[in-house]
Design a protein around this motif. Structure first.
Motif, short mmCIF file in Angstrom:
data_model
loop_
_atom_site.label_atom_id
_atom_site.label_comp_id
_atom_site.label_asym_id
_atom_site.label_seq_id
_atom_site.Cartn_x
_atom_site.Cartn_y
_atom_site.Cartn_z
N ASP A 198 0.82 -1.21 0.00
CA ASP A 198 0.00 0.00 0.00
C ASP A 198 0.86 1.26 0.00
OD1 ASP A 198 -2.30 -1.45 0.00
OD2 ASP A 198 -2.56 -1.42 2.17
N CYS A 199 0.35 2.28 -0.65
CA CYS A 199 1.04 3.58 -0.67
C CYS A 199 0.20 4.60 0.08
CB CYS A 199 1.26 4.04 -2.11
SG CYS A 199 2.43 3.01 -3.02
N TYR A 200 0.85 5.44 0.85
CA TYR A 200 0.17 6.44 1.66
C TYR A 200 0.45 7.84 1.13
CZ TYR A 200 -0.35 2.70 5.09
OH TYR A 200 -0.67 1.52 5.72
N SER A 201 -0.48 8.74 1.42
CA SER A 201 -0.30 10.16 1.17
C SER A 201 -0.73 10.91 2.42
CB SER A 201 -1.14 10.61 -0.03
OG SER A 201 -2.50 10.77 0.36
N PRO A 202 -0.44 12.18 2.53
CA PRO A 202 -0.90 12.94 3.70
C PRO A 202 -2.41 12.94 3.87
CG PRO A 202 0.86 14.13 2.60
CD PRO A 202 0.51 12.97 1.71
N GLU A 203 -3.17 12.69 2.78
CA GLU A 203 -4.63 12.67 2.85
C GLU A 203 -5.19 11.32 3.26
OE1 GLU A 203 -6.58 15.26 2.65
OE2 GLU A 203 -4.87 16.59 2.27
N SER A 204 -4.35 10.30 3.38
CA SER A 204 -4.83 8.97 3.78
C SER A 204 -5.36 9.02 5.21
CB SER A 204 -3.68 7.95 3.71
OG SER A 204 -3.16 7.84 2.42
N ARG B 136 -9.00 11.27 11.69
CA ARG B 136 -7.74 11.97 11.43
C ARG B 136 -7.08 11.45 10.16
NH1 ARG B 136 -3.48 12.75 15.98
NH2 ARG B 136 -3.23 10.52 15.64
N ARG B 137 -6.42 12.34 9.46
CA ARG B 137 -5.63 11.99 8.29
C ARG B 137 -4.16 11.93 8.67
NH1 ARG B 137 -9.34 11.16 3.82
NH2 ARG B 137 -11.22 12.26 4.44
N LYS B 138 -3.38 11.32 7.82
CA LYS B 138 -1.94 11.25 8.07
C LYS B 138 -1.34 12.65 8.27
CE LYS B 138 -1.22 6.78 7.81
NZ LYS B 138 -0.72 6.00 8.98
N LYS B 139 -1.85 13.63 7.53
CA LYS B 139 -1.31 14.99 7.63
C LYS B 139 -1.49 15.56 9.03
CE LYS B 139 -5.55 17.15 5.83
NZ LYS B 139 -6.13 17.94 4.70
N ASP B 140 -2.55 15.14 9.75
CA ASP B 140 -2.77 15.63 11.10
C ASP B 140 -1.67 15.14 12.04
OD1 ASP B 140 -5.21 16.91 10.37
OD2 ASP B 140 -6.21 14.97 10.46
N ARG B 141 -1.22 13.93 11.82
CA ARG B 141 -0.14 13.38 12.65
C ARG B 141 1.22 13.90 12.22
NH1 ARG B 141 1.17 7.37 12.58
NH2 ARG B 141 2.75 7.11 14.17
N LEU B 142 1.39 14.14 10.93
CA LEU B 142 2.67 14.61 10.42
C LEU B 142 3.05 15.99 10.96
CD1 LEU B 142 2.49 13.47 6.68
CD2 LEU B 142 3.88 12.48 8.51
N LYS B 143 2.05 16.76 11.40
CA LYS B 143 2.35 18.06 11.99
C LYS B 143 3.26 17.92 13.22
CE LYS B 143 -2.20 19.95 10.72
NZ LYS B 143 -3.50 20.42 11.28
N GLU C 224 5.83 7.17 2.00
CA GLU C 224 4.82 6.67 1.07
C GLU C 224 4.50 5.20 1.32
OE1 GLU C 224 5.38 5.84 -3.39
OE2 GLU C 224 4.53 7.85 -3.36
N LYS C 225 5.47 4.45 1.82
CA LYS C 225 5.27 3.03 2.09
C LYS C 225 4.79 2.75 3.51
CE LYS C 225 6.61 1.69 -1.99
NZ LYS C 225 5.60 1.19 -2.94
N CYS C 226 5.29 3.50 4.49
CA CYS C 226 4.97 3.17 5.88
C CYS C 226 3.89 4.06 6.47
CB CYS C 226 6.22 3.22 6.74
SG CYS C 226 6.71 4.87 7.28
N GLY C 227 3.67 5.25 5.90
CA GLY C 227 2.64 6.15 6.42
C GLY C 227 2.85 6.57 7.85
#
Length: 458
Positions: free
Chosen positions: A330-336, A392-399, A411-414
């Motif tokens: 699976d591939c991840y993006s900040p919107e996942s 929550r989206r990945k982008k919320d955690r990436l902050k 992209e691979k591990c999210g």
């Protein structure tokens, strides 16, 4: 004579608050969004509508034949209607299909790695009256499946009454997580009489070491007997094994015992730092559990992949199927979504606390989570701290973890699992250290590139 049809046993029609009509499987996480013509046909698969009448066009009859070929509907006699749990319903809240429900916090074993801190029963036990009220809430919120766990669910004095109450509301018991000691023909006959054919998930912590790992003498033989009974009765079965330094030497023997016994899946992992288990001298390092799993993968490949396996987060492989390639990861993006599963499945403790999953049990997150003894599920699922957390989206955690945002492996591990980051790193807003080991330090590549040769210890 006319042509009448109804939905087959496992299928149901629902419309949730977003307005979409959904065709849903009551046992497995399978669903579809029928178009207008398909929806018209499905709504009339009620045992009362004559598809030979002028109310239906040739296109509708073609759709009906296609649904029959797919095993979704079946021809029936006039008046043979759908079961109550299959009927079309409009649900006043977003999609929620499964509750993973710990009906008791008590257990008949004394496992040092128990996330529920049983048998002390930190989270109590659901009374029969409470259980019936909760099941009413499940039904109101459109839940289709209830997976039952504990503690040890089969020691609950009202286990059968709880299953009957679930049955009366048209929901399916799709999974029972148990230590296996109390499984017998009488239990399986009871479940069958109620219309349930659940998968059993049984814990077996090493051939020859199970009693040591479970803190109770003389139970391993009973667990093995329970596993055999489930296999004899043709239920789906997955076996879970937790490894520490106390039992890691039994990995090969446990695999050999399981591989030819018809189990669906073997899930191998190490305990997470939660509940009664906080690591210590018996805990395996990431490198130690990785080497153990890598040896098991090589044995599994050399044997022709006889069972489906899950080796921690290092590797998943289906029985008798080729190994997946990098391209299928699976591939991840900040919107996942942070965790797609929690969009439709959540965990309920015996004390009424709702959590995204079992991984947050005992964490500081519990302080802000809703409780079904105070509020109704259908309202909680519209707007609550839990609803906001699972959306929550990945982008919320990436902050909070810029190092993951900039990492070439994102992209691979999210950024990994928030629950695992919680237990291993103190917060869901920190990196998941396991994913760093998997991608940054090369363990994923080692598993994907490992050959079929046996290890030196084979």
């Amino acid at each position: 004579m006319g042509t009448y049809a109804r939905l087959r046993h496992l299928w149901a029609l629902r419309q949730f608050s977003d307005g979409r009509l959904m065709l849903m499987n009551r046992k497995y996480p399978m669903q579809d969004y029928p178009d207008e013509q398909e929806a018209y046909v499905l709504r009339n698969c009620d045992g009362n509508s004559d598809f030979d009448s002028l109310a239906f066009l040739p296109v509708h009859r073609n759709i009906l034949r296609g649904l029959m070929e797919k095993g979704i509907v079946e021809e029936c006699s006039f008046g043979e209607t759908n079961e109550p749990g299959q009927m079309f319903r409009i649900i006043p809240s977003p999609l929620l299909t499964e509750i993973h429900w710990a009906i008791t916090g008590y257990c008949n074993m004394k496992c040092p790695h128990c996330f529920m801190e049983a048998p002390e029963g930190r989270y109590g036990q659901v009374s029969l009256e409470q259980a019936r009220e909760l099941i009413d809430q499940f039904y109101e919120a459109g839940v289709l499946r209830v997976s039952i766990t504990g503690g040890e669910p089969l020691i609950h004095p009202h286990f059968r009454e709880i299953v009957k109450a679930i049955t009366e509301k048209g929901m399916i018991v799709n999974l029972i997580v148990t230590n296996g000691v109390l499984i017998d023909d009488d239990l399986i006959d009871f479940l069958k009489e109620c219309g349930h054919w659940p998968e059993f998930q049984i814990s077996l912590d090493g051939i020859g070491t199970h009693d040591l790992m479970r803190g109770t003498e003389g139970l391993e033989e009973s667990v093995l007997r329970g596993i055999q009974k489930v296999i004899e009765r043709d239920h789906e079965l997955s076996v879970c094994t937790l490894f520490t330094k106390k039992n890691r030497y039994t990995a090969a023997a446990t695999y050999e015992w399981l591989k030819n016994r018809g189990i669906k899946e073997w899930l191998v992992s190490r305990p997470q730092k939660m509940g009664a288990w906080q690591g210590g001298e018996d805990a395996l390092t990431t490198e130690e559990i990785a080497e153990l799993c890598l040896d098991l993968k090589r044995r599994w490949e050399a044997d022709g992949r006889p069972i489906t396996i899950g080796l921690e987060k290092f590797f998943n492989g289906n029985a008798h199927e080729p190994i997946y390639s990098r391209e299928t990861i699976d591939c991840y993006s900040p919107e996942s979504f942070e965790c797609p599963t929690t969009q439709w499945k959540i965990f309920l403790l015996p004390d009424g606390t709702l959590l995204p999953c079992t991984g947050y049990t005992g964490s500081f997150l519990m302080e802000e989570m809703p409780n079904l003894y105070r509020d109704r599920l259908s309202e909680i699922w519209k707007d609550s701290a839990l609803r906001h957390f699972v959306c929550r989206r990945k982008k919320d955690r990436l902050k909070h973890i810029p190092e993951c945002s900039a990492c070439e492996h994102f992209e691979k591990c999210g950024a990994g699992c928030g629950a695992y980051a919680m237990t291993e790193n103190g917060s869901p807003d920190r990196p998941d250290p396991f994913m760093c080991a998997l991608y940054k330090y090369g363990w994923r590549d080692r598993f994907l590139n490992s050959g079929t040769a046996q290890s030196e210890n084979a």
